[in-house]
Design a protein around this motif. Structure first.
Motif, PDB file in Angstrom:
ATOM      1  N   ARG A  87       0.845  -1.201   0.000  1.00  0.00           N
ATOM      2  CA  ARG A  87       0.000   0.000   0.000  1.00  0.00           C
ATOM      3  C   ARG A  87       0.874   1.243   0.000  1.00  0.00           C
ATOM      4  N   ALA A  88       0.439   2.229  -0.747  1.00  0.00           N
ATOM      5  CA  ALA A  88       1.186   3.489  -0.826  1.00  0.00           C
ATOM      6  C   ALA A  88       0.209   4.651  -0.787  1.00  0.00           C
ATOM      7  N   VAL A  89       0.751   5.813  -0.479  1.00  0.00           N
ATOM      8  CA  VAL A  89      -0.071   7.022  -0.436  1.00  0.00           C
ATOM      9  C   VAL A  89       0.688   8.134  -1.145  1.00  0.00           C
ATOM     10  N   VAL A  90      -0.036   8.963  -1.886  1.00  0.00           N
ATOM     11  CA  VAL A  90       0.640  10.062  -2.573  1.00  0.00           C
ATOM     12  C   VAL A  90      -0.100  11.373  -2.321  1.00  0.00           C
ATOM     13  N   GLY A  91       0.649  12.465  -2.383  1.00  0.00           N
ATOM     14  CA  GLY A  91       0.121  13.788  -2.094  1.00  0.00           C
ATOM     15  C   GLY A  91      -0.080  14.600  -3.356  1.00  0.00           C
ATOM     16  N   VAL A  92      -1.318  15.039  -3.554  1.00  0.00           N
ATOM     17  CA  VAL A  92      -1.638  15.920  -4.679  1.00  0.00           C
ATOM     18  C   VAL A  92      -1.641  17.336  -4.105  1.00  0.00           C
ATOM     19  N   ILE A  93      -0.608  18.092  -4.427  1.00  0.00           N
ATOM     20  CA  ILE A  93      -0.424  19.428  -3.857  1.00  0.00           C
ATOM     21  C   ILE A  93      -0.609  20.433  -4.984  1.00  0.00           C
ATOM     22  N   LEU A  94      -1.495  21.396  -4.762  1.00  0.00           N
ATOM     23  CA  LEU A  94      -1.893  22.326  -5.822  1.00  0.00           C
ATOM     24  C   LEU A  94      -1.427  23.728  -5.542  1.00  0.00           C
ATOM     25  N   ARG A  95      -1.013  24.422  -6.571  1.00  0.00           N
ATOM     26  CA  ARG A  95      -0.806  25.866  -6.478  1.00  0.00           C
ATOM     27  C   ARG A  95      -1.076  26.482  -7.837  1.00  0.00           C
ATOM     28  N   GLN A  96      -2.038  27.402  -7.877  1.00  0.00           N
ATOM     29  CA  GLN A  96      -2.374  28.109  -9.118  1.00  0.00           C
ATOM     30  C   GLN A  96      -2.500  27.145 -10.300  1.00  0.00           C
ATOM     31  N   ASN A  97      -3.358  26.189 -10.136  1.00  0.00           N
ATOM     32  CA  ASN A  97      -3.657  25.227 -11.212  1.00  0.00           C
ATOM     33  C   ASN A  97      -2.467  24.385 -11.643  1.00  0.00           C
ATOM     34  N   GLN A  98      -1.494  24.257 -10.759  1.00  0.00           N
ATOM     35  CA  GLN A  98      -0.367  23.376 -11.072  1.00  0.00           C
ATOM     36  C   GLN A  98      -0.171  22.382  -9.933  1.00  0.00           C
ATOM     37  N   PHE A  99       0.393  21.240 -10.268  1.00  0.00           N
ATOM     38  CA  PHE A  99       0.665  20.198  -9.285  1.00  0.00           C
ATOM     39  C   PHE A  99       2.140  20.207  -8.911  1.00  0.00           C
ATOM     40  N   LEU A 100       2.402  19.950  -7.631  1.00  0.00           N
ATOM     41  CA  LEU A 100       3.799  19.776  -7.225  1.00  0.00           C
ATOM     42  C   LEU A 100       4.232  18.372  -7.656  1.00  0.00           C
ATOM     43  N   THR A 101       5.198  18.326  -8.545  1.00  0.00           N
ATOM     44  CA  THR A 101       5.677  17.034  -9.047  1.00  0.00           C
ATOM     45  C   THR A 101       7.142  16.847  -8.668  1.00  0.00           C
ATOM     46  N   ILE A 102       7.517  15.583  -8.587  1.00  0.00           N
ATOM     47  CA  ILE A 102       8.933  15.260  -8.360  1.00  0.00           C
ATOM     48  C   ILE A 102       9.432  14.393  -9.503  1.00  0.00           C
ATOM     49  N   ARG A 103      10.742  14.480  -9.731  1.00  0.00           N
ATOM     50  CA  ARG A 103      11.395  13.471 -10.574  1.00  0.00           C
ATOM     51  C   ARG A 103      12.140  12.543  -9.625  1.00  0.00           C
TER      52      ARG A 103
END
Ligand code: 8DG
Length: 154
Positions: A12-28
């Motif tokens: 099981r895993a959990v992920v965070g959808v973080i929003l700012r001004q219609n953009q998502f915080l993404t990682i590589r």
């Protein structure tokens, strides 16, 4: 008497959808973790005894060095490799100073959903997540599905 074999519990895993001004915080993802170099959201595996919200806050702290608050649970799916993933809308401070843990994260950025969906390095399960959002299987409070997504995108 021999015990009946039990199915292996799903990871099981959990992920965070973080929003700012219609953009998502993404990682590589870094080169030294599973799915190296893939683009996704911050998050990770849930440890025994942890709630999803606890695991989310811990993983975001480990990866990005910032505090976060689990908001609402948006969606759940199972990846092509059999991991059950819970997707949580997540809040961070407006002035949060991200300091990535380079062992886990190579880079981070704010990314509009259209760019994320078309990104060649997007983790496949995140493509499924975005396609399901596009198909209105769930809503993400604070952002609407972009008008300019055409059917070819999913
Ligand atoms: N971090 C993250 N993991 C995701 C996303 N989408 C998705 O399907 N996953 C899957 C990939 C993995 O199967 C699982 C989390 O893996 P991870 O490698 O990030 O977790 P971790 O650092 O705790 O590593 P591990 O000890 O669980 O192997 O969730 C996402 O957006 N972000």
């Amino acid at each position: 008497m021999s015990a009946t074999p039990q199915p292996t519990p799903r990871k099981r895993a959990v992920v965070g959808v973080i929003l700012r001004q219609n953009q998502f915080l993404t990682i590589r993802r870094s080169q030294t973790v599973a799915a190296p170099g893939k683009i996704c959201f911050p998050g990770g595996g849930i440890q025994p005894g942890e709630t999803e919200a606890e695991a989310l806050v811990r993983e975001i702290r480990e990866e990005l060095g910032i505090s976060s608050i689990a908001g609402s649970r948006l969606y759940e799916n199972v990846t092509g490799w059999g991991t059950s993933v819970a997707w949580w809308l997540t809040q961070i401070e407006e002035d949060a100073q991200v300091e990535i843990n380079l062992e886990e994260v190579a880079h981070w950025s704010w990314m509009p959903p259209q760019v994320m969906l078309r990104h060649p390095d997007l983790l496949s399960s995140n493509r499924d997540f975005l396609a399901s959002w596009r198909q209105a299987r769930f809503v993400i409070p604070g952002i609407t599905v972009p008008d300019d997504w055409d059917d070819a995108d999913d």
